[in-house]
Scaffold this motif. Structure first.
Motif, PDB file in Angstrom:
ATOM      1  N   LYS A  43       0.847  -1.189   0.000  1.00  0.00           N
ATOM      2  CA  LYS A  43       0.000   0.000   0.000  1.00  0.00           C
ATOM      3  C   LYS A  43       0.886   1.243   0.000  1.00  0.00           C
ATOM      4  N   PHE A  44       0.544   2.187  -0.851  1.00  0.00           N
ATOM      5  CA  PHE A  44       1.231   3.467  -1.022  1.00  0.00           C
ATOM      6  C   PHE A  44       2.580   3.339  -1.742  1.00  0.00           C
ATOM      7  N   ARG A  45       2.976   2.134  -2.143  1.00  0.00           N
ATOM      8  CA  ARG A  45       4.278   1.979  -2.798  1.00  0.00           C
ATOM      9  C   ARG A  45       4.293   2.736  -4.127  1.00  0.00           C
ATOM     10  N   THR A  95       5.677   9.293   7.789  1.00  0.00           N
ATOM     11  CA  THR A  95       4.771   8.916   6.705  1.00  0.00           C
ATOM     12  C   THR A  95       4.378   7.445   6.827  1.00  0.00           C
ATOM     13  N   THR A 107       4.247   4.448   5.617  1.00  0.00           N
ATOM     14  CA  THR A 107       4.701   3.448   4.648  1.00  0.00           C
ATOM     15  C   THR A 107       5.615   2.426   5.326  1.00  0.00           C
ATOM     16  N   ASN A 120       0.765   6.237  -6.658  1.00  0.00           N
ATOM     17  CA  ASN A 120       0.012   5.701  -5.528  1.00  0.00           C
ATOM     18  C   ASN A 120       0.050   6.588  -4.291  1.00  0.00           C
ATOM     19  N   SER A 121       1.102   7.390  -4.155  1.00  0.00           N
ATOM     20  CA  SER A 121       1.202   8.234  -2.962  1.00  0.00           C
ATOM     21  C   SER A 121       1.801   9.597  -3.251  1.00  0.00           C
ATOM     22  N   SER A 122       1.588  10.104  -4.450  1.00  0.00           N
ATOM     23  CA  SER A 122       2.101  11.439  -4.775  1.00  0.00           C
ATOM     24  C   SER A 122       1.408  12.000  -6.000  1.00  0.00           C
ATOM     25  N   PHE A 139      -1.733  10.182   0.650  1.00  0.00           N
ATOM     26  CA  PHE A 139      -1.893   8.819   1.142  1.00  0.00           C
ATOM     27  C   PHE A 139      -3.370   8.444   1.203  1.00  0.00           C
ATOM     28  N   ASN A 192      -6.721   6.268   1.191  1.00  0.00           N
ATOM     29  CA  ASN A 192      -7.008   4.910   1.660  1.00  0.00           C
ATOM     30  C   ASN A 192      -7.491   4.002   0.537  1.00  0.00           C
ATOM     31  N   SER A 212      -7.484   4.118  -4.016  1.00  0.00           N
ATOM     32  CA  SER A 212      -7.000   4.889  -5.168  1.00  0.00           C
ATOM     33  C   SER A 212      -8.054   5.887  -5.621  1.00  0.00           C
TER      34      SER A 212
END
Length: 493
Positions: free
Chosen positions: A35-37, A322, A324, A448-450, A467, A469, A471
């Motif tokens: 997740k968030f990778r 953060t 991750t 995914n996170s930016s 971030f 929860n 997409s």
């Protein structure tokens, strides 16, 4: 104390050596699905990463070294992690390049190709790559000493394995608590080092990368001094007219445009000893919250001619918090820096490199003000139709992130973008004063996170972590032309 430090250093080196091979094995096992990778940005397989270091091109390979703690996913004993790429898009992880030793941790620095073997660390047939880095003596720091940072070098023929210079450090400290992050360039038949010294940049010169002479200070009274100066980078850029100007990048650990760390830049002239600037006000390389400590690659062939930049996509205000795991932090997308403007009204333009087009899996025209996203990795190309506009990304949980232009104010709102409570203030609304800039194009990369936003091809950029929860699966537009381009992107892993 020194013997204890040496013993602990040997233990850390052994652990890091084992972990470096473990992380490469993890990549092969496909762990890049957490997740968030990040999927279109470089990130380490696991553990903590910060500043990009030692950016150098040689024999068809771009080397990316970086501040790395192989023992955990918060800041700790600094090593130089290492990766290579043939195109700055797809990356291959390599074992750790530099480990702490009896002089201290390995802080940030640069690398150059010593083509003429001025250092004598290679041969005429096989000139060396030379890494120049800061030693940070944490044991001396604990003892209350101030001159705990000095500069060392290491050398390599291909950049795979490195040997530290036997007479390190090559540039000692004389009582300065911050004396760090050397960036070296070949100028006027000598090496020039830019180094951050608390609230100034100092320039040193050397014929051989070993013996260094102080040249000058740079610290204009109007610059940003809210945070310690770090990670300088000095280089020339040429206008289409042929006029050459020099650029000096300086990162600050706090006091950036959106609170926390950021990178300011100066435009001026450099005569081999002294840098003077044409500016009289602060300029920021990026107006988002998450682009810090960025520097540029050295030794890019003249046939290419680009000045290519990459930054650490985080902010010291919350970087260690953060949400991750098992990794923490990523790099920005690589960008080409260009000088634009006339009559001393110069500015830096920061554009995504053309090689990123390789990521476009499918491309299609879209119409309307609301569209559904079928995949999470997206690039959008939009043209405003009205002076004021907005674009928002949202998901089924009601989480939303919005870019809004109203008059001369450009704002980015991540207050309800997903996970924001790990740091008070992460969910703040960011504002940029456009100073009359006419916006004719907006380009957005969503990972995914930016989210990275390029206005007018990079006249203004905003880089921000997110971030969500779930997409983001919907885009809502106001004030844009009805037809725009949507690219779905493939993962670099």
């Amino acid at each position: 104390m020194r013997m204890n430090f040496r013993r602990s250093t040997i233990i850390m080196i052994f652990i890091a050596w084992v972990l470096s091979f473990d992380t490469m094995a993890q990549v092969k096992e496909g762990i890049y699905n957490e997740k968030f990778r990040p999927q279109i940005h470089f990130s380490p397989p696991s553990k903590w990463m910060n500043d990009p270091n030692g950016l150098v091109y040689l024999d068809g390979e771009y080397h990316l070294f970086y501040q790395y703690n192989p023992n955990g996913n918060t800041w700790g004993p600094m090593h130089w992690g290492h990766a290579i790429s043939k195109d700055l898009v797809y990356w291959q992880h390599l074992p750790i390049a530099l480990y702490p030793d009896e002089h201290g941790m390995i802080f940030s620095g640069s690398a150059v190709y010593d083509e003429n073997n001025t250092s004598g660390l290679g041969t005429a047939e096989n000139p060396p790559l030379v890494a120049i880095f800061t030693y940070h003596d944490s044991e001396a720091k604990k003892s209350g000493e101030e001159d705990v940072q000095s500069q060392g070098i290491a050398f390599s023929t291909r950049g795979r394995s490195w040997t530290k210079f036997s007479q390190n450090p090559v540039l000692s400290n004389s009582g300065r608590p911050d004396f760090r992050d050397p960036k070296v360039i070949w100028v006027n038949n000598k090496w020039v080092m830019s180094i951050a010294v608390k609230d100034k940049i100092q320039f040193f010169s050397s014929p051989n990368l070993i013996n260094w002479t102080f040249e000058s200070d740079f610290n204009p009274e109007w610059a940003n001094y809210e945070g310690v100066w770090k990670c300088p980078d000095l280089f020339p850029l040429t206008l289409p007219s042929g006029e050459e100007k020099w650029i000096l990048l300086v990162s600050v650990i706090s006091g950036g445009p959106q609170k926390g760390s950021a990178t300011q830049y100066f435009i001026g002239d450099f005569d081999g000893k002294t840098f003077t600037t044409d500016l009289s006000q602060i300029r920021w390389l990026d107006y988002g919250a998450d682009n810090y400590a960025g520097v540029t690659w050295s030794n890019i062939p003249d046939a290419d001619g680009r000045r290519i930049f990459i930054g650490w996509m985080s902010n010291w205000y919350y970087a260690q918090k953060t949400p991750t795991s098992p990794w923490r932090s990523a790099m920005t997308l690589p960008r080409e820096l260009k000088l634009i403007g006339t009559d001393k009204k110069f500015a830096l333009k920061s554009s995504p490199i053309d090689e990123l087009n390789k990521l476009r899996k499918t491309s299609q025209y879209k119409y309307g003000s609301v569209i559904s996203l079928e995949e999470p990795l997206v690039e959008l190309e939009l043209v405003p139709e009205l002076n004021d506009f907005s674009i928002s990304f949202s998901n089924i949980k009601g989480e939303i992130v919005t870019l809004n232009k109203s008059g001369d104010d450009l704002s980015f709102d991540r207050s309800n973008s997903g996970k924001v409570d790990f740091q008070n203030g992460f969910g703040a609304v960011h504002h940029v004063a456009l100073e009359g800039l006419d916006i004719y194009q907006v380009q957005i990369f969503l990972d995914n996170s930016s989210q990275e936003i390029f206005i007018n091809g990079g006249q203004v950029t905003l880089t921000n972590l997110l971030f969500p929860n779930e997409s983001y699966d919907k885009v809502t537009l106001q004030g844009f032309k009805d037809k725009f381009t949507l690219h779905y992107l493939s993962s670099i892993w």
